[in-house]
Enzyme design. Structure first.
Site: not given
Ligand code: CP
Length: 325
Positions: A74-75, A102, A124, A152
């Site tokens: 999603r993100t 590497k 991320r 998040h």
């Molecule tokens: N909600 C969320 O962070 O989903 P993803 O891990 O798929 O990005």
């Protein structure tokens, strides 16, 4: 549940307010006005996304790198869609097929990417603090797309946008957050944001998955799912983080027992007719909720995903120097 707030108005943006954030590392550094301002801008972007051609050229001269060291559906897709719908040049970095394999350090990776002239980085990573670390390595605006169990922030912003959509405002909304509180970066950002905007928040889950002093963040704790679902406007179920259970620590006896005590079931929807269901995804069907609950008309989980694109357009726009769409 005790009354935590009774003012039903949204946070007001004072005249003369200017959004002056350079990064989005977490919601801890954002004021209530900053958060509300992002949500207000997202309303305009949501309208743009509903047009036949859902595009605006507001990031046409910007280059953005999406730096993902952890899995995401999603993100990552939501950020990329947001960037492309605003006309940005987008580069995607996936650690699994990069020179990180590497042995290249994060600092060297980001400095190399930066020398290709980038304006913004979406990151991320499994380690808390990585987004903050990157601000010390490059000049670009840094957006945290999830750092370990820390924050998040864009997930919490899209959650608050969705709450505002169904409840009118975040202030006075009664939110029960159910599940793995201990390991969740989503819950941390949500508690910070929801409390700043005046929501009432109750956390619910097994004792082993609720940190001891979490009430110091202004929330209540309950171990009784029925009571929470009777009380709340919105039940936000959190993913049981199976990957952390693999480390040898047992947080509850079995998935079946977890579901029995803390899973949201069709019978809850029948008994408590008012609450709606949110989940940041990915869902473990049959654990956090029955499969039929995830697909029920009272589940607004896919609205969260749609709203995520608009919210991410808004924050990208503001951090690129935009003021008011
Ligand atoms: N909600 C969320 O962070 O989903 P993803 O891990 O798929 O990005």
């Amino acid at each position: 549940m005790s009354e935590q707030s009774n003012n039903k108005n949204s946070t007001q943006i004072p005249s003369g307010y200017e959004f002056s954030q350079k990064h989005l590392l977490g919601l801890a550094n954002y004021s209530a006005e900053d958060i509300q301002y992002v949500l207000d801008q997202a309303v305009s972007f949501r309208e743009i996304l509903d047009r036949p051609v859902p595009k605006v050229p507001t990031l046409r001269d910007k280059t953005i790198v999406n730096l993902f060291y952890e899995n995401s559906t999603r993100t990552r897709l939501s950020f990329e869609l947001a960037q492309r719908r605003m006309g940005a040049d987008v580069v995607n970095f996936t650690s699994g097929i990069s020179s990180a394999k590497k042995g290249e350090s994060l600092k060297d990776t980001i400095r190399n990417i930066s020398s290709m002239k980038i304006d913004m980085v979406v990151v991320r990573h499994e380690s808390p603090g990585v987004a903050h670390f990157l601000t010390q390595c490059v000049d670009a605006a840094i957006l945290n797309a999830g750092d370990g169990a820390h924050e998040h922030p864009t997930q919490a912003l899209l959650d608050m946008f969705t709450i505002q959509q169904v409840h009118g405002s975040v202030r006075s909304a009664k939110i029960a957050i159910v599940g793995d509180i201990t390991h969740s970066r989503v819950v941390r950002s949500n508690i910070i944001g929801l409390k700043k905007l005046g929501a009432e928040v109750v956390l619910c889950g097994p004792k082993t998955l609720i940190p001891k002093f979490i009430n110091q963040m202004g929330v209540e704790v309950s171990y009784n799912l029925d009571e929470c679902l009777q009380w709340c406007d919105i039940a936000m179920a959190l993913r049981i983080q199976l990957e952390r259970q693999d480390r040898g620590t047992k947080f509850f006896p079995s998935m079946r027992e977890y579901h029995e005590n803390f899973g949201i079931k069709l019978s809850h929807l029948n008994r408590f007719p008012n609450f709606k269901i949110m989940h940041p995804g990915p869902i473990n069907r049959g654990v956090e909720m029955e499969s039929e609950v995830a697909d029920h008309e009272r589940a607004i989980i896919l609205d969260q995903v749609s709203n995520g694109v608009a919210v991410r357009m808004a924050i990208l726009y503001l951090l690129s120097g935009g003021t008011r769409i």
